[in-house]
Design an enzyme around this catalytic site. Structure first.
Site, PDB file in Angstrom:
ATOM      1  N   ASP A 219       2.304   1.997   3.420  1.00  0.00           N
ATOM      2  CA  ASP A 219       3.287   1.093   4.038  1.00  0.00           C
ATOM      3  C   ASP A 219       4.698   1.568   3.778  1.00  0.00           C
ATOM      4  O   ASP A 219       5.606   1.252   4.544  1.00  0.00           O
ATOM      5  CB  ASP A 219       3.232  -0.329   3.416  1.00  0.00           C
ATOM      6  CG  ASP A 219       1.847  -0.910   3.353  1.00  0.00           C
ATOM      7  OD1 ASP A 219       1.021  -0.559   4.198  1.00  0.00           O
ATOM      8  OD2 ASP A 219       1.598  -1.722   2.423  1.00  0.00           O
TER       9      ASP A 219
ATOM     10  N   ASP B 255      -0.829 -12.349   2.937  1.00  0.00           N
ATOM     11  CA  ASP B 255      -1.426 -11.258   3.721  1.00  0.00           C
ATOM     12  C   ASP B 255      -1.539 -11.803   5.152  1.00  0.00           C
ATOM     13  O   ASP B 255      -2.627 -12.073   5.652  1.00  0.00           O
ATOM     14  CB  ASP B 255      -2.793 -10.880   3.141  1.00  0.00           C
ATOM     15  CG  ASP B 255      -3.269  -9.542   3.677  1.00  0.00           C
ATOM     16  OD1 ASP B 255      -2.647  -9.044   4.630  1.00  0.00           O
ATOM     17  OD2 ASP B 255      -4.262  -9.002   3.158  1.00  0.00           O
TER      18      ASP B 255
ATOM     19  N   HIS C 122     -10.976 -13.766   4.918  1.00  0.00           N
ATOM     20  CA  HIS C 122     -12.194 -13.024   4.582  1.00  0.00           C
ATOM     21  C   HIS C 122     -13.318 -13.992   4.208  1.00  0.00           C
ATOM     22  O   HIS C 122     -14.486 -13.759   4.532  1.00  0.00           O
ATOM     23  CB  HIS C 122     -11.941 -12.064   3.421  1.00  0.00           C
ATOM     24  CG  HIS C 122     -10.928 -10.996   3.720  1.00  0.00           C
ATOM     25  ND1 HIS C 122     -10.578 -10.044   2.799  1.00  0.00           N
ATOM     26  CD2 HIS C 122     -10.194 -10.726   4.826  1.00  0.00           C
ATOM     27  CE1 HIS C 122      -9.671  -9.226   3.329  1.00  0.00           C
ATOM     28  NE2 HIS C 122      -9.416  -9.633   4.550  1.00  0.00           N
TER      29      HIS C 122
ATOM     30  N   GLU D 259      -9.306 -13.713  -0.209  1.00  0.00           N
ATOM     31  CA  GLU D 259      -8.467 -13.962   0.972  1.00  0.00           C
ATOM     32  C   GLU D 259      -9.096 -15.051   1.845  1.00  0.00           C
ATOM     33  O   GLU D 259     -10.305 -15.009   2.128  1.00  0.00           O
ATOM     34  CB  GLU D 259      -8.304 -12.659   1.762  1.00  0.00           C
ATOM     35  CG  GLU D 259      -7.452 -12.835   3.009  1.00  0.00           C
ATOM     36  CD  GLU D 259      -6.960 -11.513   3.586  1.00  0.00           C
ATOM     37  OE1 GLU D 259      -6.679 -10.584   2.799  1.00  0.00           O
ATOM     38  OE2 GLU D 259      -6.849 -11.421   4.818  1.00  0.00           O
TER      39      GLU D 259
ATOM     40  N   HIS E 195       0.883  -1.170   0.000  1.00  0.00           N
ATOM     41  CA  HIS E 195       0.000   0.000   0.000  1.00  0.00           C
ATOM     42  C   HIS E 195       0.924   1.224   0.000  1.00  0.00           C
ATOM     43  O   HIS E 195       2.021   1.162   0.566  1.00  0.00           O
ATOM     44  CB  HIS E 195      -0.822   0.137   1.277  1.00  0.00           C
ATOM     45  CG  HIS E 195      -1.734  -0.997   1.616  1.00  0.00           C
ATOM     46  ND1 HIS E 195      -1.303  -2.140   2.218  1.00  0.00           N
ATOM     47  CD2 HIS E 195      -3.082  -1.111   1.490  1.00  0.00           C
ATOM     48  CE1 HIS E 195      -2.346  -2.932   2.445  1.00  0.00           C
ATOM     49  NE2 HIS E 195      -3.437  -2.345   2.010  1.00  0.00           N
TER      50      HIS E 195
HETATM   51  C1  XUL Z   1      -7.474  -6.316   5.036  1.00  0.00           C
HETATM   52  C2  XUL Z   1      -6.727  -6.792   3.862  1.00  0.00           C
HETATM   53  C3  XUL Z   1      -5.896  -5.796   3.146  1.00  0.00           C
HETATM   54  C4  XUL Z   1      -5.932  -5.922   1.662  1.00  0.00           C
HETATM   55  C5  XUL Z   1      -5.220  -4.818   0.925  1.00  0.00           C
HETATM   56  O1  XUL Z   1      -8.177  -7.283   5.706  1.00  0.00           O
HETATM   57  O2  XUL Z   1      -6.766  -7.952   3.531  1.00  0.00           O
HETATM   58  O3  XUL Z   1      -4.594  -5.904   3.619  1.00  0.00           O
HETATM   59  O4  XUL Z   1      -5.367  -7.127   1.259  1.00  0.00           O
HETATM   60  O5  XUL Z   1      -5.669  -3.576   1.260  1.00  0.00           O
HETATM   61 CO    CO Z   2      -5.900  -9.018   1.965  1.00  0.00          CO
END
Ligand code: XUL
Ligand code: CO
Length: 431
Positions: free
Chosen positions: A100, A335, A267, A264, A97
Site C-alpha cells: 500500500d 477495513d 469475513h 473481520e 500492507h
Molecule cells: C481482505 C482483508 C485484508 C486483511 C489484511 O479481505 O480483510 O485487507 O485485513 O491483509
Molecule cells: Co481485513
C-alpha cells in the site's frame, strides 16, 4: 501540506453540528471507567483509504488521486495525505500492507528500499503526530507471483520470497512500535483438488507461521501475531476459514498460545456466522486479538467492505468484546472502503466519521447492557441448575454412575423457555 482535503479542519465532538463532526464519539467520554478512545482504539486502513482506486469486476479506477502513480514521489505524497487524514480524524492508529505504501521495485532489494524509505518517513512523522501503528502486514496476494499462494505455493521460491517479505514487514512493524502483526492468508487455499497437495500445503503453512513466531521472539517484538480468518475469496477453499478452523490449525502446530485472531465482520458473514459468534468463540478459546470493522451487503454475497452503519449489530459485537475484557493490544481497524461513486475527499472523512459514531453508539450501548446486568443474569439463571453439587459432580463422573441415578428415578428433565424474544426486547432498550 498537500491540501488534498481542502482545509477540512480536525473533527470535533459536537452533537448539534451541521457539517462534519462527531455526534456520538467523544474520545474523552468515560465508559466503564475508561476513555472511549481507549476502548475503541480506531485505526485507518491505508489500503482502502489511500491505495484503492475504486475498481470493481466490471470497471477500473474511478477515484482521481494525485498520488495514483507508481513512483516514490507519489508514495511520499500519499504518506503526507495519510497523516493529514489521521489528524483530521484524530484517530489513534493506522495499519498498512507493504504494497500500500511503496511502489513495487524491479527486484526484491529495490522494493525493500522503497518500503523502508517510506517507513522512515512514517517514523519521522510519528514523532510529532498522535497516530500510532496498530498493525503492519505483508501483501502476499496481489502480485501474480502469489497467484497460487504464498506459504502454500507449490513453488519453494515463492515460499522463500514470502518469508523474506514477512521478515521485512515484521522488522518495520517493530521499528514503528506496532502493537500487532497480521497475517491474512489471501491465497492460502486452493481452487481445485486436481492440482493441489493439501497435506503439503497445510504443513508448509504451519512451518511458515512457526518461523514468524520464532522471529518475533528473536527480535523482541512484543506485539501480538494475529491470523485473520476468511472462508473464501479470492481463493475458493481457504485454510483459515473461520475462528474454529484457525484454532484447530494453531493447536495442530502448537501455536495456540502464541497467535490470536483478527476477526473481520464481513469475513464472519461470508463464513455463515455472525460477527458476535466469531468474537465470542475467540474469547472462549482464549485467542481474541483485534477486529476489522466493516459490513457486507446482505444481498450481494461477497466481501463488499462497506463502512459499518448498523448500531444493533455493532452493539452486539462490542458486547462480546467487552465481555472479553476489551482490547488489550488490538483495536478497531476500519477495513472498509468507499463506494466507487464516492469520489470526493470529503467522502473519505465522512465515511470514517460516521463509522466512528456508529461504533461509539454500539460500544456505549454494549457497556450499558453489561452494566445493567439483566442479560447476563438471565443467561446465568438458564444454567443455574449446574450450580448444584450433584450436577457438577457429573462432569467428573462416568456414564454408568449417571445412568444409575436416572434409572432410580432421581432425574426429571423439565423443558424451559429460552426466552429469546424477551432477551431481544431487552437489547432493543439500549440500541
Ligand atoms: C481482505 C482483508 C485484508 C486483511 C489484511 O479481505 O480483510 O485487507 O485485513 O491483509
Ligand atoms: Co481485513
Amino acid at each position: 501540506m498537500s491540501d488534498f482535503f481542502g482545509g477540512i479542519s480536525p473533527l470535533r465532538h459536537d452533537p448539534e453540528a451541521e457539517g462534519l463532526a462527531f455526534r456520538h464519539y467523544d474520545p474523552d467520554e468515560m465508559v466503564m471507567g475508561k476513555r472511549l478512545e481507549d476502548h475503541l482504539r480506531f485505526a485507518v486502513a491505508y489500503w482502502h483509504s489511500l491505495a484503492w482506486p475504486g475498481g470493481d469486476p466490471f470497471g477500473g479506477q474511478t477515484f482521481d488521486r494525485p498520488w495514483f502513480r507508481d513512483d516514490m514521489e507519489a508514495a511520499r505524497l500519499k504518506a503526507d495525505v495519510a497523516f493529514e487524514m489521521f489528524e483530521i480524524l484524530g484517530v489513534p492508529y493506522f495499519c498498512w500492507h507493504d504494497a500500500d505504501i511503496r511502489p513495487e521495485g524491479a527486484t526484491f532489494a529495490e522494493s525493500k528500499r522503497n518500503f523502508e524509505e517510506i517507513i522512515g518517513i512514517f517514523e519521522e512523522k510519528m514523532e510529532s503526530a498522535k497516530v500510532r501503528l496498530l498493525w503492519g502486514t505483508a501483501n502476499l496476494f496481489s502480485h501474480r507471483r502469489f497467484m497460487a499462494g504464498a506459504a502454500t505455493n507449490p513453488d519453494p521460491d515463492v515460499f522463500a520470497w514470502s518469508a523474506a517479505t514477512v521478515k521485512t514487514c515484521l522488522d518495520a512493524t517493530h521499528r514503528l512500535g506496532g502493537e500487532n502483526y497480521v497475517l491474512w492468508g489471501g491465497r492460502e487455499g486452493y481452487e481445485t483438488l486436481l492440482n493441489t497437495d493439501m497435506g503439503a500445503e497445510m504443513e508448509h503453512a504451519g512451518r511458515f507461521l512457526s518461523m514468524v513466531v520464532d522471529y518475533k521472539h528473536k527480535i523482541g517484538f512484543k506485539g501480538q501475531i494475529l491470523i485473520e480468518p476468511k472462508p473464501q475469496e479470492p481463493t475458493k477453499h481457504q485454510y483459515d476459514y473461520d475462528v474454529a478452523t484457525v484454532f484447530g490449525f494453531l493447536q495442530r502446530f502448537g501455536l495456540e498460545k502464541e497467535v490470536k485472531v483478527n476477526i473481520e465482520q464481513g469475513h464472519a458473514i461470508l463464513a455463515g456466522h455472525s460477527f458476535e459468534h466469531e468474537l465470542a468463540l475467540a474469547r472462549e478459546l482464549g485467542v481474541f486479538g483485534s477486529i476489522d470493522m466493516n459490513r457486507n451487503d446482505y444481498q450481494s454475497g461477497w466481501d463488499t467492505d462497506q463502512f459499518p452503519n448498523n448500531v444493533p449489530e455493532v452493539a452486539l459485537a462490542y458486547y462480546e468484546i467487552l465481555k472479553a475484557g476489551g482490547f488489550t493490544q488490538g483495536g478497531t481497524n476500519f477495513d472498509a472502503k468507499l463506494r466507487r461513486q464516492s469520489l470526493d475527499p470529503e467522502d473519505l472523512i465522512a465515511a470514517h466519521a460516521g463509522a466512528m459514531d456508529i461504533c461509539a453508539r454500539g460500544l456505549k450501548a454494549a457497556a450499558k447492557m453489561l452494566e445493567d446486568g439483566t442479560l447476563e443474569e438471565l443467561r446465568r439463571e438458564r444454567y443455574a441448575g449446574w450450580d448444584g453439587a450433584e450436577a457438577k459432580g457429573m462432569l467428573t463422573s462416568d456414564l454408568a454412575t449417571i445412568a444409575e441415578r436416572v434409572e432410580a428415578g432421581g432425574v426429571t428433565p423439565e423443558p424451559r423457555s429460552g426466552r429469546q424474544e424477551i432477551l431481544e426486547n431487552i437489547v432493543n432498550r439500549y440500541v
